[in-house]
Design a protein around this motif. Structure first.
Motif, PDB file in Angstrom:
ATOM      1  N   GLU A 164       0.834  -1.202   0.000  1.00 53.72           N
ATOM      2  CA  GLU A 164       0.000   0.000   0.000  1.00 53.72           C
ATOM      3  C   GLU A 164       0.873   1.258   0.000  1.00 53.72           C
ATOM      4  N   GLN A 165       1.921   1.207   0.809  1.00 53.62           N
ATOM      5  CA  GLN A 165       2.867   2.323   0.830  1.00 53.62           C
ATOM      6  C   GLN A 165       3.528   2.462  -0.550  1.00 53.62           C
ATOM      7  N   VAL A 172      14.033   7.932  -7.912  1.00 52.13           N
ATOM      8  CA  VAL A 172      14.283   6.930  -6.868  1.00 52.13           C
ATOM      9  C   VAL A 172      14.856   7.609  -5.628  1.00 52.13           C
ATOM     10  N   ASP A 173      15.795   8.538  -5.843  1.00 53.05           N
ATOM     11  CA  ASP A 173      16.355   9.280  -4.701  1.00 53.05           C
ATOM     12  C   ASP A 173      15.242   9.992  -3.926  1.00 53.05           C
ATOM     13  N   ALA A 174      14.317  10.590  -4.660  1.00 52.10           N
ATOM     14  CA  ALA A 174      13.221  11.315  -4.004  1.00 52.10           C
ATOM     15  C   ALA A 174      12.331  10.351  -3.219  1.00 52.10           C
ATOM     16  N   ALA A 175      12.081   9.186  -3.791  1.00 52.06           N
ATOM     17  CA  ALA A 175      11.251   8.191  -3.088  1.00 52.06           C
ATOM     18  C   ALA A 175      11.950   7.725  -1.822  1.00 52.06           C
ATOM     19  N   ILE A 176      13.282   7.544  -1.915  1.00 49.80           N
ATOM     20  CA  ILE A 176      14.046   7.105  -0.733  1.00 49.80           C
ATOM     21  C   ILE A 176      14.070   8.229   0.310  1.00 49.80           C
ATOM     22  N   GLU A 177      14.161   9.451  -0.161  1.00 49.91           N
ATOM     23  CA  GLU A 177      14.137  10.571   0.784  1.00 49.91           C
ATOM     24  C   GLU A 177      12.810  10.607   1.544  1.00 49.91           C
ATOM     25  N   GLU A 178      11.736  10.264   0.853  1.00 53.60           N
ATOM     26  CA  GLU A 178      10.427  10.276   1.503  1.00 53.60           C
ATOM     27  C   GLU A 178      10.237   9.081   2.441  1.00 53.60           C
ATOM     28  N   ALA A 179      10.590   7.896   1.978  1.00 53.17           N
ATOM     29  CA  ALA A 179      10.221   6.684   2.741  1.00 53.17           C
ATOM     30  C   ALA A 179      11.410   5.956   3.343  1.00 53.17           C
ATOM     31  N   ALA A 221       8.891  -1.282  -0.388  1.00 52.05           N
ATOM     32  CA  ALA A 221       7.486  -0.909  -0.591  1.00 52.05           C
ATOM     33  C   ALA A 221       7.132  -0.971  -2.073  1.00 52.05           C
ATOM     34  N   LEU A 222       7.990  -0.412  -2.901  1.00 53.78           N
ATOM     35  CA  LEU A 222       7.715  -0.435  -4.342  1.00 53.78           C
ATOM     36  C   LEU A 222       7.694  -1.868  -4.871  1.00 53.78           C
ATOM     37  N   VAL A 223       8.674  -2.661  -4.442  1.00 51.12           N
ATOM     38  CA  VAL A 223       8.757  -4.054  -4.914  1.00 51.12           C
ATOM     39  C   VAL A 223       7.500  -4.823  -4.493  1.00 51.12           C
ATOM     40  N   ASN A 224       7.069  -4.610  -3.252  1.00 48.18           N
ATOM     41  CA  ASN A 224       5.862  -5.300  -2.784  1.00 48.18           C
ATOM     42  C   ASN A 224       4.616  -4.825  -3.527  1.00 48.18           C
TER      43      ASN A 224
END
Lengths: 201, 431
Positions: free
Chosen positions: A122-123, A178-185, A192-195
């Motif tokens: 969900e995340q 991807v950097d931005a997603a890692i910065e957020e989560a 989370a993305l893989v799931n």
């Protein structure tokens, strides 16, 4: 923007139709094995007609033919981190790779259920919409940015590890996203993305 | 014979009726083409499935003596306790779903003149093409004192997965703490060239955790073996190979590893130089084509010569020989090779029925071995036909084994890919 997108979609449908037609035409009179025969040899690892039954080798059925050819060329030239595909890709010419690309593009992708963490998924769905959907359209369904939706999760993990470890060349804009997603989560961004992709069955 | 005629008539009539309604007048006059497949292993199952996939009008009958298939590849993981025999066992209903008639019976004869297959159950089947994929048989006279009965009861070969695999697993579990396991590896050519060494590895993987003082000795009829450098790298890293405390010893033929005789009561093996005594002994005998290949006059020496473009027997037209039993060097006798050959044969049979010349063939072999925890290795090759010499050759610059001293991450991925390879070969042959 909307117009551009629908134009792109139509263009792609036409191209896929053409691809499908080419794939079913009898091979031209020439020496050498047919695209179908070469593609059949992949099934022992990637499943019949490219629908891998997992748990880690990726599905390649329904794959965009250009993505297929680019990936195989990168393996062939040792430009992509590989365990085995580099050794196999070296056997094929550009023309043969194109024929195999056409074959797999015209196959229906069959997805199989795999275990995933619903909370992470969900995340991941939210992260995907924010950072990935623009290129990996429709939740990462097969397209010109590869197949993510329903793809085998260990393979997605390996791919992300390779990107992040500098062992695979980032496509344009991807690193920033991807950097931005890692910065957020944080550490949970990639799982989370893989799931999320794994949850699309 | 009455049965045969009746059966054929019903098949032909049914096919003609079906085609008639679809409006292919030229085909209504002829019966559906019939292919009889002998053997329900990788080669037999794959050819049956792909024949139906390429041309659903072909009537395919597959005859296999066992009710279910048990995979040899990955069966070494039963010895370490990583998986059960049941996880390697698959029924034939997947193939039935493709419209293949799968029958449990044993083929006892193939008549290339009348084009008929005879079974132990007294049935006969006419064919337009027959595919024989019987696997390997064993040369029981090669090691004095060893025979089939001893293999079944006390000193298993476990080179077909099944009760002998379980017997070997049970013996390893039951042996003393510092027990000694001996594996007798066969001379070339044999089924699954990396297999004996993966077997030693998987037994070591079990012993490392449960019987750390145990020793495993491989007595080899050869001086070199498949993926040797990678195995030695893995054994060195995981099992102390090369030190006095190494769990695994490999005795090459030159060092006295060739075994001549067995005393089953003491589990003692006589080599040329010295004798070896084990708590558990596993003898993998020298090999030849499976029995029906000899019964049907398909062999020249130990193996079946074939036209490498089609895998049609060089001895009898209309009969195709696949997999381990065929003489297909430089391809190894492996599951992936049989699977690949089967698709070439299926395409050639279909082309032949249509009066066309078969395309140039293409083959791949891929084989994974699990040396230990997080340590997988592979070999891959892409092959083409050299029509002038009727040989299969590896495409220059491609293929080969996993790189030496690869990163732990790659070795770990290859374990995961090994399990994926297993599942996808099974998928492609029978699901």
């Amino acid at each position: 923007m909307e117009n551009m997108k629908s134009h792109k979609t139509i263009h792609r449908s036409l191209r896929n139709l053409l691809v499908a037609m080419l794939a079913v035409l009898p091979a031209a009179v020439s020496a050498g094995p047919s695209g179908q025969a070469m593609s059949f040899t992949c099934a022992g690892c990637h499943g019949t007609d490219g629908s891998s039954v997992g748990p880690s080798m990726p599905a390649i059925a329904g794959m965009d033919p250009e993505v297929f050819v680019d990936a195989m060329k990168a393996y062939r030239e040792d430009e992509r981190n590989a365990s085995i595909m580099n050794r196999i890709a070296k056997a094929y010419s550009d023309e043969q790779l194109k024929e195999m690309g056409w074959f797999f593009a015209s196959q229906r992708l069959r997805l199989f259920p795999q275990p995933y963490d619903p909370v992470l998924a969900e995340q991941g769905a939210r992260l995907h919409d924010e950072y990935c959907e623009k290129c990996h359209e429709k939740g990462g369904r097969p397209g010109d940015a590869g197949t993510l939706a329903g793809q085998w999760m260990p393979y997605l993990h390996y791919s992300m590890e390779d990107f992040l470890d500098g062992k695979r060349k980032w496509p344009r804009k991807m690193k920033r996203k991807v950097d931005a997603a890692i910065e957020e989560a944080g550490d949970k961004a990639i799982p989370a993305l893989v799931n999320y992709y794994g949850s699309q069955q | 014979m009455t049965n045969l005629k009746r059966r054929t008539f019903i098949q032909a009539a049914g096919a003609a009726a079906a085609l008639g309604t679809l409006g292919f007048p030229s085909l209504v006059l002829g019966a559906a083409r019939r292919v009889v497949v002998v053997g329900g292993g990788v080669g037999g199952c794959t050819v049956a499935k792909y024949l139906r996939k390429l041309d659903p009008k072909i009537a395919v009958t597959l005859i296999e003596s066992k009710p279910a298939y048990t995979s040899c590849f990955m069966s070494n993981e039963v010895l370490s306790g990583e998986r059960t025999l049941q996880s390697l066992t698959f029924g034939y209903d997947g193939l039935r779903g493709y419209g293949i008639d799968v029958l449990q019976d044993t083929v006892v004869g193939i008549d290339p003149e009348t084009r008929q297959v005879q079974t132990a159950g007294g049935r006969a089947f006419g064919y337009d093409a027959c595919v024989v994929s019987p696997g390997v048989g064993f040369k029981w006279d090669a090691i004095e004192g060893y025979d089939e009965q001893i293999a079944n009861q006390s000193i298993p070969h476990a080179w077909y997965a099944g009760p002998q695999t379980q017997l070997l697993r049970n013996q390893i579990k039951a042996m003393p703490e510092g027990g000694h396991v001996i594996i007798v590896a066969p001379p070339n050519p044999f089924k699954c060239p990396p297999g004996p060494y993966e077997r030693a590895s998987q037994i070591a993987m079990y012993c490392k955790h449960h019987k750390p003082k145990a020793k495993i000795t491989i007595l080899d009829a050869k001086d070199a073996f498949s993926k040797q450098g990678l195995y030695i790298e893995g054994w060195t890293k995981l099992y102390g190979y090369g030190t006095d405390n190494s769990m695994i010893q490999w005795v090459s033929a030159a060092a006295g590893g060739a075994v001549e005789a067995l005393d089953p009561s003491t589990r003692t093996l006589s080599g040329l130089v010295e004798d070896f005594q084990g708590d558990v002994v596993n003898i993998i005998p020298p090999q030849k084509a499976g029995a029906i290949a000899f019964g049907a006059d398909l062999v020249d020496g130990d193996w079946c010569p074939v036209d490498k473009r089609t895998f049609e027997s060089s001895r009898h037209k209309g009969i195709y020989v696949l997999g381990d039993a065929s003489s297909a060097a430089t391809m190894p006798k492996s599951a992936y090779a049989a699977n690949s050959q089967a698709k070439v044969a299926a395409a050639a049979i279909v082309a032949g029925f249509q009066g066309k010349t078969p395309d140039d063939p293409t083959f791949v072999n891929t084989c994974y071995s699990v040396v230990g925890e997080d340590f997988g290795i592979s070999v891959a090759a892409v092959y083409r036909l050299n029509a002038e010499t009727n040989t299969i050759e590896s495409i220059p610059g491609s293929g080969g084994v996993s790189p030496a001293n690869a990163s732990p991450e790659i070795r770990k991925r290859e374990v995961s890919y090994a399990h994926s390879w297993f599942k996808n070969v099974i998928n492609d042959m029978m699901e």
